[in-house]
Design an enzyme around this catalytic site. Structure first.
Site, short mmCIF file in Angstrom:
data_model
loop_
_atom_site.label_atom_id
_atom_site.label_comp_id
_atom_site.label_asym_id
_atom_site.label_seq_id
_atom_site.Cartn_x
_atom_site.Cartn_y
_atom_site.Cartn_z
CE1 TYR A 138 11.06 50.65 36.06
CE2 TYR A 138 10.41 49.32 37.95
CZ TYR A 138 10.07 50.14 36.89
OH TYR A 138 8.75 50.42 36.63
CE1 TYR A 167 7.61 47.87 40.44
CE2 TYR A 167 7.00 47.69 38.13
CZ TYR A 167 7.28 48.46 39.24
OH TYR A 167 7.23 49.83 39.16
NE ARG A 206 2.64 50.98 40.70
CZ ARG A 206 2.64 51.95 39.80
NH1 ARG A 206 3.78 52.39 39.32
NH2 ARG A 206 1.51 52.49 39.36
CG HIS A 219 3.88 50.55 35.27
ND1 HIS A 219 3.72 49.70 36.33
CD2 HIS A 219 5.02 51.26 35.53
CE1 HIS A 219 4.70 49.88 37.20
NE2 HIS A 219 5.52 50.81 36.73
CG HIS A 257 7.74 54.39 34.77
ND1 HIS A 257 7.29 55.07 35.87
CD2 HIS A 257 7.89 53.11 35.16
CE1 HIS A 257 7.19 54.24 36.90
NE2 HIS A 257 7.55 53.04 36.49
C1 BEZ Z 1 7.25 52.50 39.98
O1 BEZ Z 1 8.37 52.38 39.50
O2 BEZ Z 1 6.32 52.43 39.22
C2 BEZ Z 1 6.99 52.70 41.46
C3 BEZ Z 1 7.65 51.88 42.36
C4 BEZ Z 1 7.42 52.07 43.72
C5 BEZ Z 1 6.53 53.05 44.15
C6 BEZ Z 1 5.87 53.84 43.22
C7 BEZ Z 1 6.09 53.66 41.86
FE FE Z 2 7.34 51.24 37.68
#
Ligand code: BEZ
Ligand code: FE
Length: 280
Positions: A158, A193, A214, A217, A219
């Site tokens: 990010y 990531y 993760r 995605h 957001h």
């Molecule tokens: C996110 O940005 O999706 C995220 C990152 C770390 C923990 C939970 C969500």
């Molecule tokens: Fe995220």
């Protein structure tokens, strides 16, 4: 009951100290916490070395927190607690868009951009057109909905993780729906990531044989006058980590097919309609 604490009466002795004037909700929450904590200690027969190690772990978790880093929320996320709090607080009727974790990378007051605008400012990644409608449960368009979006860049970071390296507001923007409830913007097809894993939470994951990844995605924070706000993501169908998300954020209804295009202006299209419930 003896007033002195034993292994048998520990819950009653501790909870008996809660004062009569204590806020009833606090009394309920704390007495339940004590009951479960004591049961856990007995269940695993916690050793003194393990207790010391747990105190050290929590101390380090606190010390890792700063304005840029919230290690306790990361701990909550990786233990499934954040998703459970979300689930018990946001049961959704059939057809309404489901919620998921907020995550630590939202930044308030991102620039409001015209419909169709590009949010990726660093020129990296494969361009994707995100489009759809904001609707109520009856299928009517919702006007004046604000769609606040953010994602990682093609390197999996990010903008706030790489200040000075990425342009400010890279892969962020806010879009406002018109009377037809439609939204459209261009970003990148996000990539999977790892969550920040250089602290105690990362060590915990490694000790448990868990990875920190993760699935890819985008957001979304969708708000509209008179409706419940929706904090969610759309996930890229086919991602390797959909069934092992480090923070348990995936829901079937949020998995989106990213369709390849022949268009000059974007390589992918991702359609998703958001269905909001009325504010109570
Ligand atoms: C996110 O940005 O999706 C995220 C990152 C770390 C923990 C939970 C969500
Ligand atoms: Fe995220």
């Amino acid at each position: 009951m003896s007033q002195y604490l034993t292994a048998e009466n520990s819950v009653e002795v501790v909870n008996a100290r809660i004062g009569a004037e204590t806020d009833p909700r606090l009394a309920l929450v704390m007495s339940s916490l004590v009951r479960h904590l004591h049961a856990f200690i007995k269940d695993v027969r916690l050793t003194e070395a393990e207790w010391e190690s747990a105190i050290g772990f929590l101390t380090e978790t606190g010390q890792m927190c700063s304005d840029q880093r919230q290690e306790f929320i990361l701990l909550s996320d990786t233990l499934g607690a954040s998703m459970l709090v979300d689930a018990v607080n946001h049961p959704k009727p059939a057809g309404a868009t489901e919620t998921t974790v907020f995550g630590p990378f939202h930044v308030a007051n991102a620039p409001e951009r015209p419909m169709g605008a590009q949010i990726s400012l660093d020129g990296k990644g494969e361009i994707c057109l995100y489009q759809g409608r904001v609707l109520d449960l009856d299928g009517n368009p919702v006007e004046n909905a604000l769609i606040d979006v953010w994602s990682d860049n093609a390197d999996g970071f990010y903008d706030v993780q790489q200040p000075g390296l990425q342009p400010q507001w890279n892969n962020r923007g806010i879009f406002r729906t018109g009377p037809d409830g439609r939204y459209a913007f261009r970003g990148i097809k996000p990539v999977s990531y790892p969550i920040p894993d250089d602290g105690p939470v990362g060590r915990m994951l490694a000790a448990l044989g868990r990875h920190p990844w993760r699935p890819a995605h985008m957001h979304f924070l969708v708000t509209a006058p008179g409706f419940e706000r929706v904090i969610t993501h759309t996930f890229v169908a086919g991602d390797d980590y959909l069934t092992s998300d480090a923070v348990f954020g995936v829901k079937q209804s949020l998995i989106t097919t990213f369709v390849p295009t022949q268009s000059q202006s974007e390589a992918w299209v991702a359609d998703y309609d958001f269905v909001l419930t009325k504010a109570s």
